[in-house]
Enzyme design. Structure first.
Site, short mmCIF file in Angstrom:
data_model
loop_
_atom_site.label_atom_id
_atom_site.label_comp_id
_atom_site.label_asym_id
_atom_site.label_seq_id
_atom_site.Cartn_x
_atom_site.Cartn_y
_atom_site.Cartn_z
N ALA A 101 41.53 -1.94 77.07
CA ALA A 101 40.14 -1.49 77.31
C ALA A 101 40.39 0.04 77.24
CB ALA A 101 39.54 -1.91 78.63
N ASP A 102 39.31 0.96 76.80
CA ASP A 102 39.41 2.29 76.71
C ASP A 102 38.08 2.49 77.67
OD1 ASP A 102 37.38 3.11 73.57
OD2 ASP A 102 37.21 1.58 75.20
N SER A 103 37.77 3.85 77.49
CA SER A 103 36.98 4.36 78.78
C SER A 103 35.61 3.76 78.44
CB SER A 103 36.68 5.76 78.68
OG SER A 103 36.61 6.48 77.36
#
Lengths: 87, 131
Positions: free
Chosen positions: B85-87
């Site tokens: 997961a990215d930001s």
């Protein structure tokens, strides 16, 4: 200089503003559109483009807040079927 | 024959084994000291301050948001970044958690969340303050 924290904060404010919408359809659209918009511009490196996208995001935040006020003036009388928990 | 009890790990809900020393006197001239393992009633050893139900619910929301398959492990210590997961995905997860628990998280605290544990602890803090 727009940094990552500001972008995330803008995303969150847009989502929070969109959550207040009483109509299911437009509420879901607001959520969908914010994520799509931010993901589309996720990999921008050109500084001027980033600033432009951020400014557009801020404008859209004003739009959402205005739309919330309008929708709250005439809230829907019944709940959308998607909002009902049918098990 | 001596068997040593396993050292307690940081995993939750691991049945702890208790070591009981059993002295048995053999017919020979030597007295043997043998250890046997006796299972203790299962106690949840809490390594994080949040309740397990909260952690479980958080894990469920995370799995759904990131569309993880059934086999993927999500525990209290899992970082969202490890799950790919990215930001932006993290923002989505936090929003999903706010909706699931019907709470409002503060900006700075929400931005600092990196693991399932932190999310669960923050949620419990807010729920306690609300009650």
């Amino acid at each position: 200089m727009v940094d990552k924290g500001q972008v995330i904060r803008l995303c969150r404010s847009l989502l929070r503003a969109g959550r207040q919408l009483p109509d299911y359809n437009i509420r879901e659209y607001a959520k969908r559109r914010t994520f799509d918009g931010f993901r589309m511009n996720k990999n921008l490196t050109d500084h001027s483009k980033v600033e432009k996208a951020y400014a557009e995001g801020k404008k859209q935040l004003e739009v959402v807040e205005r739309v919330v006020k309008v929708y709250l003036a005439y809230p829907p009388k019944t709940k959308n079927i998607m909002e009902l928990k049918l098990h | 024959m001596a068997s040593m009890a396993a050292a307690s790990t940081s995993l939750q809900a691991r049945p702890r084994q208790m070591v009981t020393a059993v002295k048995c006197f053999s017919q020979g001239s030597r007295s043997n000291l043998s250890f046997t393992l006796r299972p203790l009633p299962t106690r949840l050893s809490v390594s994080c301050a949040a309740k397990p139900e909260t952690v479980d619910k958080v894990c469920e929301v995370v799995k759904k948001q990131l569309s993880l398959k059934e086999g993927d492990q999500v525990t209290a210590a899992t970082k969202f970044a490890e799950l790919g997961a990215d930001s932006l995905d993290t923002v989505e997860i936090v929003m999903g958690l706010e909706e699931a628990f019907d709470i409002e998280m503060e900006e700075d605290k929400a931005q600092a969340i990196e693991t399932v544990e932190e999310a669960a602890e923050l949620i419990e803090e807010i729920l306690k303050a609300k009650a």
